[in-house]
Enzyme design. Sequence first.
Site, PDB file in Angstrom:
ATOM      1  N   GLU A  64       0.823  -1.217   0.000  1.00 54.13           N
ATOM      2  CA  GLU A  64       0.000   0.000   0.000  1.00 54.13           C
ATOM      3  C   GLU A  64       0.854   1.262   0.000  1.00 54.13           C
ATOM      4  O   GLU A  64       0.617   2.195  -0.768  1.00 54.13           O
ATOM      5  CB  GLU A  64      -0.957   0.008   1.196  1.00 54.13           C
ATOM      6  CG  GLU A  64      -2.089  -1.015   1.093  1.00 54.13           C
ATOM      7  CD  GLU A  64      -1.688  -2.398   1.550  1.00 54.13           C
ATOM      8  OE1 GLU A  64      -0.537  -2.566   2.020  1.00 54.13           O
ATOM      9  OE2 GLU A  64      -2.519  -3.331   1.447  1.00 54.13           O
ATOM     10  N   ALA A  88     -10.301   0.726   3.993  1.00 56.04           N
ATOM     11  CA  ALA A  88      -9.653   1.961   4.420  1.00 56.04           C
ATOM     12  C   ALA A  88      -8.575   1.683   5.469  1.00 56.04           C
ATOM     13  O   ALA A  88      -7.557   2.368   5.520  1.00 56.04           O
ATOM     14  CB  ALA A  88     -10.684   2.943   4.965  1.00 56.04           C
ATOM     15  N   ASP A  89      -8.807   0.647   6.297  1.00 61.28           N
ATOM     16  CA  ASP A  89      -7.815   0.298   7.327  1.00 61.28           C
ATOM     17  C   ASP A  89      -6.424   0.096   6.706  1.00 61.28           C
ATOM     18  O   ASP A  89      -5.413   0.363   7.347  1.00 61.28           O
ATOM     19  CB  ASP A  89      -8.220  -0.998   8.038  1.00 61.28           C
ATOM     20  CG  ASP A  89      -9.690  -1.006   8.426  1.00 61.28           C
ATOM     21  OD1 ASP A  89      -9.976  -1.038   9.629  1.00 61.28           O
ATOM     22  OD2 ASP A  89     -10.554  -0.960   7.517  1.00 61.28           O
ATOM     23  N   PHE A  90      -6.382  -0.415   5.485  1.00 62.11           N
ATOM     24  CA  PHE A  90      -5.088  -0.707   4.846  1.00 62.11           C
ATOM     25  C   PHE A  90      -4.368   0.582   4.449  1.00 62.11           C
ATOM     26  O   PHE A  90      -3.154   0.591   4.241  1.00 62.11           O
ATOM     27  CB  PHE A  90      -5.255  -1.591   3.606  1.00 62.11           C
ATOM     28  CG  PHE A  90      -5.996  -2.888   3.826  1.00 62.11           C
ATOM     29  CD1 PHE A  90      -6.356  -3.311   5.099  1.00 62.11           C
ATOM     30  CD2 PHE A  90      -6.337  -3.686   2.745  1.00 62.11           C
ATOM     31  CE1 PHE A  90      -7.043  -4.505   5.285  1.00 62.11           C
ATOM     32  CE2 PHE A  90      -7.013  -4.876   2.923  1.00 62.11           C
ATOM     33  CZ  PHE A  90      -7.379  -5.286   4.183  1.00 62.11           C
ATOM     34  N   HIS A 132     -10.956  -4.373   9.621  1.00 57.56           N
ATOM     35  CA  HIS A 132     -11.559  -4.167   8.296  1.00 57.56           C
ATOM     36  C   HIS A 132     -12.800  -3.293   8.441  1.00 57.56           C
ATOM     37  O   HIS A 132     -13.803  -3.504   7.769  1.00 57.56           O
ATOM     38  CB  HIS A 132     -11.932  -5.494   7.635  1.00 57.56           C
ATOM     39  CG  HIS A 132     -10.768  -6.320   7.192  1.00 57.56           C
ATOM     40  ND1 HIS A 132      -9.847  -6.823   8.064  1.00 57.56           N
ATOM     41  CD2 HIS A 132     -10.369  -6.714   5.952  1.00 57.56           C
ATOM     42  CE1 HIS A 132      -8.935  -7.516   7.380  1.00 57.56           C
ATOM     43  NE2 HIS A 132      -9.235  -7.457   6.103  1.00 57.56           N
TER      44      HIS A 132
END
Lengths: 340, 323
Positions: A64, A88-90, A132
């Site tokens: 990412e 979005a967490d990533f 997640h």
Amino acid sequence: MTMKRLSIAEALRECIRGEMRRDERVFCIGEDIAVRGGWGGAFTVTLGLEKEFSDRMINTPISENGFFGVALGAAMMGLRPIADVQYADFALLAMDQIVNQIAKMRYMSGGKLTVPVTMRAPVGVTGRGAQHSQSLEPFLLPAPGIKIVCPATAYDAVGLLRSAVRCDDPVMMFEHKLLYGSKGARAESGAIDASSEIPEEDYVVPIGRAVVRREGADVTVIATLLMMHRSLQAAALLEQEGIDVEVIDPRSLVPFDWDTVKASVVKTGRVVIVEESPKRNGVGAEIAATLAEEMIDHLTAPIKRVAAPNTPAPFAPPMEEYYVPSVERIAEAVRQVTSY
Amino acid sequence: MSPTGYGPDFLLDLYRQMVLIRHFEERVKYLFLEGVMPGTIHQCNGQEACAVGVCAALEPADVITSTHRPHGHALAKGITVVEAMGELFGRTTGCCKGKGGSMHLGDLAKGMVPAIAIVGGGIPVATGIALAFKMKKEKRVAVCFMGDGATNEGAFHEGVNMGAIWTLPVVYVVENNLYGASTPVSWVVRTKTISERSRLYGIPGVTIDGNDVLAVYVAAKKAVRRARTGKGPTLLELMTYRITGHSRRDPALYQPEEEKKRALENEPIGRFAKYLLDRQLADQRRLDQIAEEVDQEIEAAVEMALAAPQPKPEDTLQDLFVA
């Protein structure tokens, strides 16, 4: 005028297809976005686009931080990337590139550079536990240099994505998993219908303009994404109790349409802000603080925030239901400010 | 100093650029210690051959990314002394109008994006620049300058891997000055060289004497040609030494005296001067004259910067968004 009823996932796909046809500088970059037999990203948005744009669907390694940086480099050289993460967490893995590089590069250059990077990230608590689920809006608000949009309908998703791709500044679009209307194996349980009639013509929704979703005289409720839909449901419920709720969907968090919100506050004098993130230092905190600073003479009741508790998202359904603001919690907050 | 056959103009220009960078750094340090110049600085004294040798292998349209130690890269890529000095003084005449400062020197018009002062942060960015060149079918090359320390960042792995899998026109240049800030590279890297990490990504890697400007030039030329002809990235490790502190007031007590002494004997400008003199490509008078010209250029830039307008405080609010 021809219209097509599309879900957000379908509408975004057609919008991206249209932008890539219109402008050969536009390309997509992300994980699992362009694999035949795959899913078209985590929520089917890019499904099949690789058939038409084999050279402009850049399917990345699971890197990412790396591919957001790649998007930045490509954008500075005149391309217009659309970079997306599966959750979005990533994007937290890419915070150096998003916050230190993408957001600051134009400013550090003294305004000489343009950074037309569009970023997309799915948010929302959806039965996947703590990693997640997170909404990153509060993480990016204090990162000047990134515009933030949050479409709650397919119509807005198309109009805002067009604006984002055509804009010379970095834009982060937060999309809600329960609003996509993804189908097949990627369908979400508990999904809400956010589909719209999408006109054929090339319309945009300007970044920085809110919309009044429901007019009302008694209380202003401010909410985006899933919380906007739940606020509309709460408003319908409260109508039966004789409370007339105005629901404002800011659609953009940066820049923020203070004019629309303030006009509403002048009318109602009462404000409830709803968000899916933990309450501490959230989007609601920023809106409430600004209204307290600038609109105190118009407020007839304390501002109320409805938000998640200050914990990670839990997994078990009863806890998850407790965690995410429900229609009833929103309604109850409205009742409280009304009876103040 | 192996390669020969270069014209004296080319060689003397390499020499001039290295002297310019060294004297620029020395003058800047003095201005800091005098308290005339704001901010902080990370200087590249001793590493001049890396910047000059690599940039000599580039075309003006090629693009570099740099680090928190960018002065040498900026000057070698064509940012003028006036633009660089103006920026260090935070004046509106600087290459970033005073918004960047020492650690963000750059100007895309000269082929250098604002320097990226987060260690490793430029590696994915340079990779993306190269991706754009490839997608647009332009015969341009991206060069990513980094220090040895950056090669332990995740961004190194992510960026170099993507450059490799997509066969991008990029050269990853590691200036190995033996220390990441104060920490010896031997404490944090287990392999004998950093360049051998290239094997993990399936690209060539080479370690060369980074204080030999011609050796750097030859290696860079090869890597750049490889990139420009569509063969993909190279990891170039340049062995060098920082003969000054990590940042402005660092006395570098962690560098052993014996090592420092050897480094001073091995520093690139003295070595190249000897090369030029030994081969009678220049006499001492010519070299002194170059130093004198360079000093005049620097002094003029200092005077111009000091006379240049300060930004207005409210200029802070400009340059965030295009619209």
